[in-house]
Design a protein around this motif. Structure first.
Motif, short mmCIF file in Angstrom:
data_model
loop_
_atom_site.label_atom_id
_atom_site.label_comp_id
_atom_site.label_asym_id
_atom_site.label_seq_id
_atom_site.Cartn_x
_atom_site.Cartn_y
_atom_site.Cartn_z
N UNK A 254 -11.94 -42.74 41.10
CA UNK A 254 -13.11 -41.86 40.97
C UNK A 254 -14.20 -42.20 41.98
N UNK A 255 -14.88 -41.17 42.43
CA UNK A 255 -16.05 -41.31 43.29
C UNK A 255 -17.25 -40.85 42.47
N UNK A 256 -18.21 -41.73 42.29
CA UNK A 256 -19.37 -41.42 41.46
C UNK A 256 -20.63 -41.44 42.30
N UNK A 257 -21.36 -40.32 42.30
CA UNK A 257 -22.66 -40.28 42.94
C UNK A 257 -23.66 -41.03 42.07
N UNK A 258 -24.72 -41.49 42.66
CA UNK A 258 -25.71 -42.27 41.94
C UNK A 258 -26.37 -41.41 40.86
N UNK A 259 -26.14 -41.76 39.60
CA UNK A 259 -26.74 -41.03 38.49
C UNK A 259 -26.15 -39.66 38.26
N UNK A 260 -24.96 -39.41 38.79
CA UNK A 260 -24.35 -38.09 38.67
C UNK A 260 -22.93 -38.19 38.14
N UNK A 261 -22.28 -37.04 38.07
CA UNK A 261 -20.89 -36.99 37.61
C UNK A 261 -19.97 -37.75 38.56
N UNK A 262 -18.83 -38.13 38.02
CA UNK A 262 -17.78 -38.78 38.82
C UNK A 262 -16.70 -37.75 39.12
N UNK A 263 -16.23 -37.78 40.34
CA UNK A 263 -15.19 -36.85 40.78
C UNK A 263 -13.97 -37.62 41.22
N UNK A 264 -12.83 -36.95 41.15
CA UNK A 264 -11.59 -37.52 41.67
C UNK A 264 -11.02 -36.54 42.68
N UNK A 265 -10.51 -37.10 43.75
CA UNK A 265 -9.88 -36.32 44.80
C UNK A 265 -8.40 -36.65 44.78
N UNK A 266 -7.57 -35.67 45.05
CA UNK A 266 -6.14 -35.91 45.04
C UNK A 266 -5.40 -35.06 46.04
N UNK A 267 -4.15 -35.42 46.26
CA UNK A 267 -3.26 -34.67 47.14
C UNK A 267 -1.88 -34.60 46.49
N UNK A 268 -1.08 -33.65 46.94
CA UNK A 268 0.30 -33.60 46.49
C UNK A 268 1.22 -33.70 47.70
N UNK A 269 2.50 -33.74 47.45
CA UNK A 269 3.47 -33.91 48.53
C UNK A 269 3.60 -32.68 49.41
N UNK A 270 3.04 -31.55 48.98
CA UNK A 270 3.07 -30.32 49.77
C UNK A 270 1.88 -30.21 50.72
N UNK A 271 0.98 -31.20 50.68
CA UNK A 271 -0.17 -31.19 51.58
C UNK A 271 -1.39 -30.50 51.03
N UNK A 272 -1.40 -30.15 49.74
CA UNK A 272 -2.56 -29.54 49.13
C UNK A 272 -3.55 -30.62 48.70
N UNK A 273 -4.83 -30.27 48.68
CA UNK A 273 -5.88 -31.18 48.24
C UNK A 273 -6.52 -30.65 46.98
N UNK A 274 -7.02 -31.57 46.17
CA UNK A 274 -7.57 -31.21 44.86
C UNK A 274 -8.84 -32.01 44.60
N UNK A 275 -9.76 -31.42 43.82
CA UNK A 275 -10.95 -32.13 43.37
C UNK A 275 -11.16 -31.76 41.90
N UNK A 276 -11.54 -32.77 41.10
CA UNK A 276 -11.76 -32.55 39.67
C UNK A 276 -12.83 -33.51 39.18
N UNK A 277 -13.49 -33.12 38.11
CA UNK A 277 -14.44 -34.01 37.44
C UNK A 277 -13.61 -35.05 36.69
N UNK A 278 -14.03 -36.31 36.76
CA UNK A 278 -13.32 -37.39 36.07
C UNK A 278 -13.15 -37.05 34.60
#
Length: 63
Positions: free
Chosen positions: A9-33
């Protein structure tokens, strides 16, 4: 659909945490932790630029 490989997870100071991801097809994803089943996806290039901007503090108002 391929399985998503989520980064730590990547957390901004005092803000929500996000997760970044990828799959084997080369797509990228972002989601709230904790809500990885509700993600956004786009081209790898578009999300990589957004990730760079978030980590650089340019999009802190979005967090």
């Amino acid at each position: 659909m391929s399985e998503i490989d989520w980064e730590e997870p990547f957390c901004g100071e005092g803000n929500n945490c996000f997760r970044f991801g990828t799959d084997t097809s080369g797509n990228s994803f972002i989601a709230v932790l904790g809500q990885e089943d509700r993600y956004l996806t786009d081209s790898r290039e578009a999300l990589q630029q957004m990730i760079r901007d978030i980590k650089a503090g340019k999009a802190d108002h979005l967090l």
